[in-house]
Design a protein around this motif. Structure first.
Motif, PDB file in Angstrom:
ATOM      1  N   ARG A 195     -11.105   0.255  -7.596  1.00 44.49           N
ATOM      2  CA  ARG A 195     -11.921  -0.568  -6.699  1.00 44.49           C
ATOM      3  C   ARG A 195     -12.547   0.293  -5.607  1.00 44.49           C
ATOM      4  N   GLU A 242     -18.280  -4.111  -2.157  1.00 38.54           N
ATOM      5  CA  GLU A 242     -17.179  -3.935  -3.105  1.00 38.54           C
ATOM      6  C   GLU A 242     -17.741  -3.791  -4.508  1.00 38.54           C
ATOM      7  N   TYR A 266     -16.631  -1.739  -8.697  1.00 38.48           N
ATOM      8  CA  TYR A 266     -15.576  -1.109  -9.486  1.00 38.48           C
ATOM      9  C   TYR A 266     -16.135   0.049 -10.311  1.00 38.48           C
ATOM     10  N   GLN A 301      -9.297   2.386  -4.276  1.00 36.85           N
ATOM     11  CA  GLN A 301      -7.892   2.060  -4.487  1.00 36.85           C
ATOM     12  C   GLN A 301      -7.703   1.539  -5.903  1.00 36.85           C
ATOM     13  N   LYS A 355      -6.192  -1.110  -8.633  1.00 34.97           N
ATOM     14  CA  LYS A 355      -5.892  -2.543  -8.659  1.00 34.97           C
ATOM     15  C   LYS A 355      -5.348  -2.906 -10.031  1.00 34.97           C
ATOM     16  N   ARG A 356      -4.247  -3.650 -10.043  1.00 37.43           N
ATOM     17  CA  ARG A 356      -3.652  -4.105 -11.290  1.00 37.43           C
ATOM     18  C   ARG A 356      -4.009  -5.580 -11.494  1.00 37.43           C
ATOM     19  N   PRO A 357      -4.866  -5.884 -12.481  1.00 34.29           N
ATOM     20  CA  PRO A 357      -5.325  -7.269 -12.659  1.00 34.29           C
ATOM     21  C   PRO A 357      -4.209  -8.254 -12.982  1.00 34.29           C
ATOM     22  N   GLY A 417      -2.530  -8.517  -9.467  1.00 36.36           N
ATOM     23  CA  GLY A 417      -3.346  -8.357  -8.271  1.00 36.36           C
ATOM     24  C   GLY A 417      -2.881  -7.290  -7.307  1.00 36.36           C
ATOM     25  N   LEU A 439      -2.461  -3.929  -5.251  1.00 31.83           N
ATOM     26  CA  LEU A 439      -3.401  -2.899  -4.816  1.00 31.83           C
ATOM     27  C   LEU A 439      -2.646  -1.697  -4.288  1.00 31.83           C
ATOM     28  N   SER A 440      -3.185  -0.510  -4.523  1.00 31.27           N
ATOM     29  CA  SER A 440      -2.599   0.704  -3.960  1.00 31.27           C
ATOM     30  C   SER A 440      -3.150   0.926  -2.556  1.00 31.27           C
TER      31      SER A 440
END
Length: 397
Positions: free
Chosen positions: A228, A240, A242, A277, A279-281, A284, A286-287
């Motif tokens: 992201r 924003e 991707y 960062q 993002k794991r869908p 959700g 975030l790192s």
């Protein structure tokens, strides 16, 4: 008459309609722990997607278009199609040889599977486990078992539940199979650790995007990750987007080759700093963000000038190397010393004093002493040696 027509219609519909299995409750999308056998316990059960602390739910199925007895077999299959037998095992009620088998009646539907947990099979045991699965003929999609020979190609940190249902054949057996169905993926918590970006390529991206960059990170699942990009102003996100990359751009779950998205403002004059960062869908997560820079776009004229300047520098570098090489060759040539043997071709003397016929190593006919001025190369004499000749020579006055 109407009753007869209605009965015929029902018979036709029953002849053409095939019952099917439907998943009522999917397994949870939250990662769970796949326990090893050596840990001595089965681990937490697989909860349903709608499970809460107050109300526990579990994966559940039902059969549509059928009433009566049935048998269901649940086994592990790979996350990605074609869905091949996956070596991990189920442990719990009604489980044997790593699969779950349960007979039930449709009156019990939806049928929930409680106390069903996953046991992690080590890589060294994959071949033997899949050989055992082949002997049980548990191959829902008939993909075969050749993949057991390449254990490194099997993802041991994700799987799907596969439900195979057999309905009563009215002859005392369950030989009528329905189409198998698979659940949403289940992930091992070990592979789904906290997201973290370790390092990103330091070179900035053009506002037009398109240049490939490299990102290093902690272990991720390649088909459950996004990169992201965003920009903040006064604690508000004003942009924003991707990055773009494919699954084969993820290297061993710890590196990603990606292409940054284009920056929305093209005419910037100075570099702009944004953030990226992971993002794991699936959940959700975030790192922590890390900074990333966009640089102004280079015009076609500037790009051409840069290429010309670069070519000119390369030409000058080549010429400089050639000059250095030439100087090096010249410096390595040794000057002729006085000790070098004279290799002379006999030429007539133009001086009046020496306008005589000289032969090497002999005096002229008038007995005028003279220095031998020409030496044959075969003699090997040196001009600095005391020549031992049959005659004595004096210097010319």
């Amino acid at each position: 008459m109407e009753d007869l027509e209605h009965s015929l219609r029902l018979n036709i519909m029953s002849a053409t309609f095939k019952p099917y299995v439907r998943i009522v409750e999917q397994p949870t999308s939250q990662p769970m722990r796949f326990r090893y056998e050596c840990e001595g316990r089965s681990g937490s059960p697989i909860f349903g997607a709608n499970s809460t602390l107050e109300n526990k739910t579990y994966p559940s199925i039902e059969i549509v278009g059928y009433v009566g007895n049935a048998v269901v077999i649940i086994s592990c299959v790979t996350k990605d199609p074609p869905y091949r037998p996956q070596p991990h095992k189920f442990v719990g009620t009604d489980c044997q040889y790593g699969v779950c088998k349960k007979q039930f009646n449709t009156e019990q539907m939806p049928l929930a599977f409680k106390n069903l947990s996953i046991r992690h099979v080590k890589k060294k045991n994959i071949e033997s486990v899949l050989t055992e699965r082949e002997a049980l003929r548990i191959d829902p999609f008939r993909t075969g078992f050749n993949h057991r020979l390449d254990a490194s190609a099997i993802d041991l940190y994700s799987l799907r539940l596969c439900f195979q249902v057999f309905i009563d054949d009215k002859k005392g057996g369950f030989t009528n199979p329905l189409d198998p169905i698979v659940s949403e993926p289940i992930y091992d918590k070990k592979a789904m650790s906290e997201l973290k970006i370790c390092r990103v390529c330091a070179c900035p991206a053009s506002v037009d995007g398109g240049t490939e960059h490299i990102l290093l990170c902690e272990k991720i699942v390649k088909d459950d990750i996004l990169i992201r990009f965003y920009e903040e102003k006064n604690a508000q996100i004003i942009w924003e987007d991707y990055a773009s990359f494919k699954m084969n751009d993820v290297h061993k779950q710890t590196a990603i080759a990606f292409t940054p998205p284009p920056y929305p403002i093209k005419n910037i004059k100075e570099p702009v700093e944004v953030f990226i960062q992971l993002k794991r869908p699936s959940d959700g997560l975030l790192s922590e963000p890390v900074p990333f820079r966009y640089s102004p776009s280079i015009s076609e004229d500037e790009e051409l000038k840069r290429k010309i300047d670069s070519s000119s520098r390369e030409i000058l570098q080549v010429q400089g190397l050639q000059m250095q090489t030439n100087q090096l060759n010249i410096s390595t040539i040794k000057p002729v010393s006085d000790d070098v043997v004279l290799q002379s071709t006999f030429e007539p003397c133009t001086s009046a004093m020496h306008n005589r016929s000289f032969q090497p190593g002999y005096v002229d006919q008038h007995n005028n002493p003279s220095v031998v001025t020409h030496l044959a190369p075969d003699y090997g004499f040196s001009t600095n040696q005391n020549l031992q000749m049959p005659y004595s020579y004096n210097a010319i006055n």
